[in-house]
Scaffold this motif. Sequence first.
Motif, PDB file in Angstrom:
ATOM      1  N   LYS A 272       0.809  -1.220   0.000  1.00  0.00           N
ATOM      2  CA  LYS A 272       0.000   0.000   0.000  1.00  0.00           C
ATOM      3  C   LYS A 272       0.843   1.271   0.000  1.00  0.00           C
ATOM      4  CE  LYS A 272      -4.076  -2.018   2.242  1.00  0.00           C
ATOM      5  NZ  LYS A 272      -4.990  -1.948   3.410  1.00  0.00           N
ATOM      6  N   LEU A 273       2.164   1.143  -0.038  1.00  0.00           N
ATOM      7  CA  LEU A 273       3.014   2.334   0.076  1.00  0.00           C
ATOM      8  C   LEU A 273       2.823   3.302  -1.092  1.00  0.00           C
ATOM      9  CD1 LEU A 273       6.365   0.989   1.544  1.00  0.00           C
ATOM     10  CD2 LEU A 273       4.900   2.760   2.518  1.00  0.00           C
ATOM     11  N   VAL A 274       2.727   2.764  -2.307  1.00  0.00           N
ATOM     12  CA  VAL A 274       2.559   3.653  -3.466  1.00  0.00           C
ATOM     13  C   VAL A 274       1.212   4.364  -3.395  1.00  0.00           C
ATOM     14  CG1 VAL A 274       2.407   3.778  -5.977  1.00  0.00           C
ATOM     15  CG2 VAL A 274       4.106   2.285  -4.917  1.00  0.00           C
TER      16      VAL A 274
ATOM     17  N   LEU B 263      -3.772   3.108 -13.141  1.00  0.00           N
ATOM     18  CA  LEU B 263      -3.173   1.942 -12.497  1.00  0.00           C
ATOM     19  C   LEU B 263      -1.953   2.273 -11.638  1.00  0.00           C
ATOM     20  CD1 LEU B 263      -3.269  -0.649 -15.447  1.00  0.00           C
ATOM     21  CD2 LEU B 263      -4.903  -0.386 -13.576  1.00  0.00           C
ATOM     22  N   GLN B 264      -1.551   3.531 -11.628  1.00  0.00           N
ATOM     23  CA  GLN B 264      -0.301   3.890 -10.961  1.00  0.00           C
ATOM     24  C   GLN B 264      -0.345   3.706  -9.450  1.00  0.00           C
ATOM     25  OE1 GLN B 264       0.753   7.827 -12.296  1.00  0.00           O
ATOM     26  NE2 GLN B 264       1.199   7.143 -14.381  1.00  0.00           N
ATOM     27  N   GLU B 265      -1.499   3.920  -8.846  1.00  0.00           N
ATOM     28  CA  GLU B 265      -1.583   3.817  -7.389  1.00  0.00           C
ATOM     29  C   GLU B 265      -1.483   2.378  -6.892  1.00  0.00           C
ATOM     30  OE1 GLU B 265      -4.710   5.978  -5.510  1.00  0.00           O
ATOM     31  OE2 GLU B 265      -4.651   7.611  -6.973  1.00  0.00           O
ATOM     32  N   THR B 266      -1.666   1.417  -7.778  1.00  0.00           N
ATOM     33  CA  THR B 266      -1.670   0.015  -7.356  1.00  0.00           C
ATOM     34  C   THR B 266      -0.445  -0.753  -7.835  1.00  0.00           C
ATOM     35  OG1 THR B 266      -2.971  -0.608  -9.314  1.00  0.00           O
ATOM     36  CG2 THR B 266      -4.187  -0.070  -7.298  1.00  0.00           C
ATOM     37  N   ILE B 267       0.527  -0.068  -8.421  1.00  0.00           N
ATOM     38  CA  ILE B 267       1.713  -0.776  -8.910  1.00  0.00           C
ATOM     39  C   ILE B 267       2.517  -1.319  -7.734  1.00  0.00           C
ATOM     40  CG2 ILE B 267       3.023   1.390  -9.061  1.00  0.00           C
ATOM     41  CD1 ILE B 267       4.638   0.115 -11.342  1.00  0.00           C
ATOM     42  N   PRO B 268       2.911  -2.588  -7.746  1.00  0.00           N
ATOM     43  CA  PRO B 268       3.741  -3.140  -6.659  1.00  0.00           C
ATOM     44  C   PRO B 268       5.127  -2.501  -6.650  1.00  0.00           C
ATOM     45  CG  PRO B 268       2.718  -4.898  -7.964  1.00  0.00           C
ATOM     46  CD  PRO B 268       2.521  -3.623  -8.718  1.00  0.00           C
ATOM     47  N   LEU B 269       5.668  -2.297  -5.457  1.00  0.00           N
ATOM     48  CA  LEU B 269       7.005  -1.725  -5.353  1.00  0.00           C
ATOM     49  C   LEU B 269       8.055  -2.596  -6.047  1.00  0.00           C
ATOM     50  CD1 LEU B 269       7.180  -0.327  -1.713  1.00  0.00           C
ATOM     51  CD2 LEU B 269       7.305   0.975  -3.832  1.00  0.00           C
TER      52      LEU B 269
END
Length: 374
Positions: free
Chosen positions: A28-30, A66-72
């Motif tokens: 959830k960091l992004v 989709l940017q807010e859900t991209i995995p680190l």
Amino acid sequence: MTKIKKTKTVYILGAGFSVEANAPTQEKLVSEIFRIHKTRPNVFNENKFEEFEKFLTKTLGIPTELQETIPLEDIFTPLDSCIADNMSFRDLSVTQLKQKRNLIFELIGMALQHILELSQKKYIDNFADYLVNESKKRLNHNYRKTDLVSVISTNWDILLDNSIYNSIKKSNDLGVVDYCCYISSYDKNDETVKPGLEILGKGGYNVKLLKLHGSLNWLQCPRCQRIYVKFNQKIAMNPFSTVNKPSCLHCDKNFGKYKSHLLNANLIMPTFLKDLSNPQYKIIWQNAGIELSEAKKIVFIGYSLPQADFEMRQLLSRMVDKDTEIEVVNWKNPNKPEIYDNLVSGFKQFFGREIQDYEKGTSNYVKELNFRNE
């Protein structure tokens, strides 16, 4: 030879350990960076946030929605891989990749700093008190016979570190937080930061906290590789914090003052290609293996044993004895019980035996832990 009777409990902490203190999980960091930018735009430098968005859109090709859900892992894996191999990545040179990596680290650190200002960590303080009380049984050179607890953490945050440190200070006994590696005090005259072995030799005690991916209160000298530690402050945010970026006291004394002695953060980022070649991390991981081998019981708190964390899975597979008790602590959401059930099933499959599980969450587990040990 008959195996010794083991008495140690090793606690393995994942991001879920700090969730009840309002800390975000890694995935959830992004989204937290985007949320904070929308609700508290003054937290981040606007130009740096826009640079981050541009990197996601132009370099990685991630659509805005989709940017807010991209995995680190999908951010740091290509960055770290290309940096390690000295290769450019799409429109960015290696130098630019390093700059982007530092930028993303800065945003993550500032997001964590903002979120954790509002942390509710009473249960972490209680857990720290429990660890200190168990570790104090090693006082007066009793460490050869008594070694009851240790903690292995995959988290960067320093909520538990600070709680242990503050609990030790309240006790007025000679004790230290022991990161099980080669450390020095960030503040020149701070006598509360000492290697665990030194304090044990003086009749004190150590509370072992092994941080496999680094810590926000660590900086490292690139020459001698010492780790400098300061509690109750996230010095790894240098040069982004208000703390002046210092030079290594030991190297300055031994060689003279050079820019090559400036201390740097050296956190292991979420990536499928973790670089564990740093000598300090090698020591920490080796000591973590020893702790696991000596454990009568291992308690996983807020850790999901992800497939991507193959270094940890390999360590557990190699160093955990077949007779070691396994307990999994997490929270079972009544609206989505299958998530918890699948988690427990994954641990059973990995260890190949029945395990204990606790479904009421971390804070309730700590309450009962303290009750059982009163």
